[in-house]
Design a protein around this motif. Structure first.
Motif, PDB file in Angstrom:
ATOM      1  N   LYS A  61       0.831  -1.204   0.000  1.00 46.64           N
ATOM      2  CA  LYS A  61       0.000   0.000   0.000  1.00 46.64           C
ATOM      3  C   LYS A  61       0.860   1.246   0.000  1.00 46.64           C
ATOM      4  O   LYS A  61       0.597   2.211  -0.738  1.00 46.64           O
ATOM      5  CB  LYS A  61      -0.926  -0.013   1.221  1.00 46.64           C
ATOM      6  N   THR A  62       1.911   1.244   0.817  1.00 48.69           N
ATOM      7  CA  THR A  62       2.816   2.391   0.876  1.00 48.69           C
ATOM      8  C   THR A  62       3.546   2.572  -0.448  1.00 48.69           C
ATOM      9  O   THR A  62       3.694   3.691  -0.948  1.00 48.69           O
ATOM     10  CB  THR A  62       3.832   2.206   2.009  1.00 48.69           C
ATOM     11  N   SER A  65       1.275   4.143  -2.940  1.00 44.63           N
ATOM     12  CA  SER A  65       1.080   5.565  -2.656  1.00 44.63           C
ATOM     13  C   SER A  65       2.250   6.397  -3.163  1.00 44.63           C
ATOM     14  O   SER A  65       2.064   7.475  -3.730  1.00 44.63           O
ATOM     15  CB  SER A  65       0.902   5.767  -1.147  1.00 44.63           C
ATOM     16  N   ASP A  70      -2.526   2.455  -8.513  1.00 41.57           N
ATOM     17  CA  ASP A  70      -3.664   1.903  -7.789  1.00 41.57           C
ATOM     18  C   ASP A  70      -3.316   0.505  -7.280  1.00 41.57           C
ATOM     19  O   ASP A  70      -2.247  -0.042  -7.574  1.00 41.57           O
ATOM     20  CB  ASP A  70      -4.918   1.879  -8.666  1.00 41.57           C
ATOM     21  N   GLN A 153      -2.512  17.730  -5.267  1.00 36.37           N
ATOM     22  CA  GLN A 153      -3.155  17.397  -3.997  1.00 36.37           C
ATOM     23  C   GLN A 153      -4.305  18.323  -3.636  1.00 36.37           C
ATOM     24  O   GLN A 153      -5.180  17.972  -2.854  1.00 36.37           O
ATOM     25  CB  GLN A 153      -2.119  17.434  -2.861  1.00 36.37           C
ATOM     26  N   SER A 256       2.937  12.225  -0.353  1.00 35.52           N
ATOM     27  CA  SER A 256       1.483  12.086  -0.248  1.00 35.52           C
ATOM     28  C   SER A 256       0.762  13.429  -0.168  1.00 35.52           C
ATOM     29  O   SER A 256      -0.451  13.494  -0.345  1.00 35.52           O
ATOM     30  CB  SER A 256       1.130  11.259   0.996  1.00 35.52           C
TER      31      SER A 256
END
Length: 322
Positions: A61-62, A65, A70, A153, A256
Motif C-alpha cells: 500500500k505504501t 502511494s 492503484d 493534492q 502524499s
C-alpha cells in the motif's frame, strides 16, 4: 493560492517552455525506452526497486502511494519483481496476516547498478554546469516538483480520506508517537539521542496539557490510531507572534501531500490570529526548507547551537502576515 508576477514573461510562454523542457528531460533520462538505467527493467520496476531499497519493510500500500499506482497495478508490479527474484515478502512482525517488502540479494545488486548509472548520468551533466548554477538548478527543480505535487493534492472534496485522517487537538497516544517520529528521524540523520527525545516529549506533553487554549493548536495525521505526522501552533497574544512547532511527517507518507495539508491548516489558523509566524529548523533539511519557503517563510537568523544534544547549525525562518 496562485502566484503570478506580471513583470515576467507571459504565463502562456512559461507554460509552453516548461512543457518542452519536461518532454526533453523525459527523453534524455531514458524514460521513453523500454528499459531504464541499463537495468533491463521497465521504468516503473526501476522506481519500485529504488523505493523498496530506500525503505525496506514497507508494505504494498505504501509503495503504491509513493509510485501513484492503484492497488491492482501495484500488486502486478510487486508480483513481477517477486517472480524475477528481485523482491521478497516477509510476514509483518506486528500482524502475520500482512507482509512487508524487501529486496533480495539479486535485487540489491540491481539497485546498486541503477544507482551507479544514475549518479554517473547526473555527474556528467553537472560537470558542464558551473557550481553556482548547480545550486540554483537544485532549488528550482525542488520548487517545481513541490508545486506540481501541491497542484495535484489541492482539492475541495471534503470527503477526502486524508482530510478525515487529520485530527485537531490532543489524541490519545499522540505524545509518544510524535516524540518517536522525531527521535527516529533525527537519530538517523543527525545523531541525536535520548536527550533530544526527552526534550521533545517533555515540551510536547506540557503543550498538549494546556489545550484547549487561545492561540494554541495541534494537528496530527492518524492511521489506525497512530499519529504519523504532526504540526502545532504555539501563539503568544502579547507579542502577536506564533511559533510553528513539532512539524514532522513519517517517511511512509513522503510524496502524499500530507505535510502540505498540515502546513495549510496551521498557516490559516496562525494568519487569523497573529501578525507573524516563525519556526526553528536545522541547516541541511532542504526538502522542509522548500516547503517553508513556498508558504512565504524567509530565513532570518542562523547560528550554531548544542541545545538539542548535538552541535548543529540552527536556522530561524519567519513569515509575516500576508
Amino acid at each position: 493560492m496562485n502566484l503570478v508576477d506580471p513583470s515576467t514573461e507571459p504565463r502562456e510562454t512559461t507554460i509552453l517552455e516548461l512543457r518542452e523542457f519536461s518532454r526533453r528531460l523525459v527523453r534524455e533520462l531514458g524514460f521513453m525506452r523500454p528499459t531504464l538505467a541499463d537495468s533491463g527493467l521497465a521504468p516503473s520496476a526501476v522506481h519500485a526497486i529504488l523505493e523498496i531499497g530506500a525503505r525496506p519493510g514497507m508494505n504494498a500500500k505504501t509503495l503504491g502511494s509513493i509510485l501513484l499506482l492503484d492497488k491492482s497495478n501495484t500488486s502486478r508490479q510487486v508480483s513481477k519483481l517477486e517472480s524475477s527474484g528481485l523482491v521478497e515478502r516477509k510476514a509483518a512482525s506486528e500482524d502475520a496476516r500482512s507482509s512487508n517488502l524487501y529486496l533480495t540479494s539479486a535485487g540489491q545488486k540491481i539497485r546498486k547498478k541503477i544507482d551507479r548509472y544514475a549518479s554517473n548520468q547526473v555527474s556528467g551533466a553537472l560537470s558542464r554546469i558551473i557550481p553556482a548554477d548547480q545550486q540554483a538548478l537544485v532549488r528550482s527543480l525542488a520548487l517545481y516538483v513541490d508545486a506540481l505535487a501541491q497542484n495535484k493534492q489541492v482539492s475541495t472534496d471534503t470527503d477526502n480520506p486524508a482530510d478525515r485522517a487529520i485530527l485537531e487537538a490532543y489524541q490519545p497516544g499522540c505524545i509518544g508517537d510524535i516524540a518517536g517520529l522525531h527521535a527516529r528521524f533525527y537519530s538517523k540523520h543527525w545523531g541525536f539521542g535520548a536527550f533530544f527525545e526527552q526534550k521533545v516529549a517533555t515540551e510536547l506533553a506540557s503543550f498538549t496539557g494546556s489545550l484547549p487554549a487561545n492561540g494554541k493548536a495541534l494537528w496530527t495525521y492518524s492511521d489506525n490510531g497512530r499519529s504519523l505526522a504532526s504540526i502545532a501552533i504555539d501563539g503568544d497574544d502579547e507579542t502577536g507572534m506564533a511559533h510553528l512547532r513539532w512539524f514532522i511527517v513519517d517517511d511512509s507518507l513522503r510524496g502524499s501531500g500530507i505535510g502540505r495539508q498540515l502546513m495549510t491548516r496551521a498557516m490559516k489558523y496562525a494568519d487569523e490570529r497573529f501578525n507573524e509566524t516563525y519556526l526553528w529548523t536545522f541547516k541541511g533539511l532542504d526538502a522542509a526548507r522548500h516547503l517553508y519557503e513556498s508558504f512565504g517563510f524567509q530565513l532570518t537568523d542562523e547560528e550554531e547551537g548544542v541545545q538539542w544534544g548535538s552541535r548543529v547549525t540552527e536556522q530561524r525562518f519567519s513569515r509575516k502576515l500576508p
